[in-house]
Design an enzyme around this catalytic site. Sequence first.
Site, short mmCIF file in Angstrom:
data_model
loop_
_atom_site.label_atom_id
_atom_site.label_comp_id
_atom_site.label_asym_id
_atom_site.label_seq_id
_atom_site.Cartn_x
_atom_site.Cartn_y
_atom_site.Cartn_z
N ARG A 74 1.27 -1.07 0.32
CA ARG A 74 0.12 -0.18 0.02
C ARG A 74 1.20 0.96 -0.18
NH1 ARG A 74 -3.26 3.17 4.73
NH2 ARG A 74 -4.37 4.62 3.16
N HIS A 118 -3.06 11.08 0.71
CA HIS A 118 -2.52 11.02 2.16
C HIS A 118 -2.19 11.89 2.84
CE1 HIS A 118 -1.47 7.36 5.48
NE2 HIS A 118 -0.95 8.08 6.23
N GLU A 163 -7.83 7.74 5.87
CA GLU A 163 -7.77 8.08 6.91
C GLU A 163 -9.24 10.05 7.25
OE1 GLU A 163 -5.05 8.42 9.91
OE2 GLU A 163 -4.93 5.88 9.69
N ASN A 290 -8.05 1.00 9.17
CA ASN A 290 -7.21 1.33 9.89
C ASN A 290 -7.48 1.13 11.55
OD1 ASN A 290 -6.35 2.20 7.38
ND2 ASN A 290 -5.46 4.09 7.66
N TYR A 292 -5.30 0.65 15.16
CA TYR A 292 -4.22 1.05 16.35
C TYR A 292 -4.93 0.18 17.55
CZ TYR A 292 -1.81 2.48 12.57
OH TYR A 292 -0.84 2.61 10.94
N GLU A 350 -4.14 -0.62 7.38
CA GLU A 350 -3.30 0.06 8.98
C GLU A 350 -3.27 -0.80 9.54
OE1 GLU A 350 -2.21 3.81 8.87
OE2 GLU A 350 -2.38 3.99 7.26
#
Length: 454
Positions: A74, A118, A163, A290, A292, A350
């Site tokens: 990516r 991005h 995002e 994405n 985390y 991600e």
Amino acid sequence: MTFPQGFLWGTASASYQIEGAWNEDGKGESIWDRFSHTPGKIKGGESGDVACDFYHRHRQDIAIQSELGLSAARMSLSWPRIIPGGHGAVNSKGLDFYDRVVDELLAHHIQPWVTLYHWDLPQTLEDKGGWPNRDLAEYFRDYASVVVDHLGDRVKHWMIFNEPWVFTILGYLAGIHAPGRREPGEAIRATHTVNLAQGLAARALRESRGKPAMVGTAFSMAAVHAASDSEEDRGAAERWHRFSNLWFLETVMQGRYPEAYLHGTMADRVEIGPNDLETIKAPLDFIGINLYSRAVVAHDPANHHLAAKQIRGGSEEVTDFGWEVVPEALSQMVLRVAADYPTVPIYITENGCSFGDGPGPDGTVDDQRRISFMRRYLAELNRAIRRGADVRGYFTWTLTDNFEWTEGLHGQRFGIVWCDFKTQNRIIKESGRWYAKVARSNALDFDPVQSHAR
Ligand code: IFM
């Protein structure tokens, strides 16, 4: 734990964070160039001027991906490298660079997964008002057309945005990311322009002269946990989920804004044109997540919009960034998205962690905490798949340590490959070697006891 046949294993990256060459070969200035060159904005006064020098070293980094046996990469394109003024004249040298990268990936049998945006907006467009200016939606559509006309014969998987919530809210409301504005009304207007741009770009990508494209976006998501079992906290957590996780997803999939506000709607806050929601609706071929960590949210009457606030989660285990390590957040989020959109494939676009482990005396980087993190998150992903979620690939953030936005180059290291920013030397970390085994075997050797040993 095995993964479905054909499951993709890759790494994710972003143009500004790795490329460097910030003013080479006709590239225009981006808002991140301007922001990082402004004193006081980035830790240590660092910038992405050189970063990992991927512009000149992409062959070496792609060779590493190939050595690790990865099947997909990516990457994102720098809009000002391709159209320095944001709209109008195209810089052929910028396109040439991306030709070289895409061709090199394909030569190594690695699928390029390309993100259009991005976060490195051409500064000229910020000078015209930035994302709150509706005109940007059309400029972005035109940029998407240029790119897909050029690369669409070789690139089959596109992500429109990375995002969108993060770059609009941190850039225009919190002011901690470029362009560093703190203007709440403009921030919400920016989210509307970005939603319009997403719908327009999805059509542009699909109308390309090339072969059919798969179109998605990489959404920032965090499983939202209520601070307590009280009805108020649970309501706040749900509103937070709708605002932070769904603000750009429900729009593109269903042509409506989620009901996130305690009182009133988006239409009470931003002027929505008569055809806007139709423009915005362009159901995606896949959903990129994405993720985390989680968000713990409590009721907050002082917040007049969401009546909610994020509070500290209190887990003992955190990354160097202070982000809570909560592997089950991944399965929870995936299962929720899969329940909302059961027929749409999901990719983890991600997931990763920042730990600063560096080379030891023997020259290796023994980052066991990263291995432990990845193993547990992947086990949760596997569990979500076994429960029926159609997840088709995983991209770890990231290949090489890189420019981590306001944290600069040395603040947070997320890579599975160590990067010495002075010498540009790379060392594959132990996590990189471990990830290569997972990718090659398409399976995870999961021992819950060992996986918790840190
Ligand atoms: O580095 C960022 C990336 O640009 C977007 N997602 C989160 C990563 C880690 O903070």
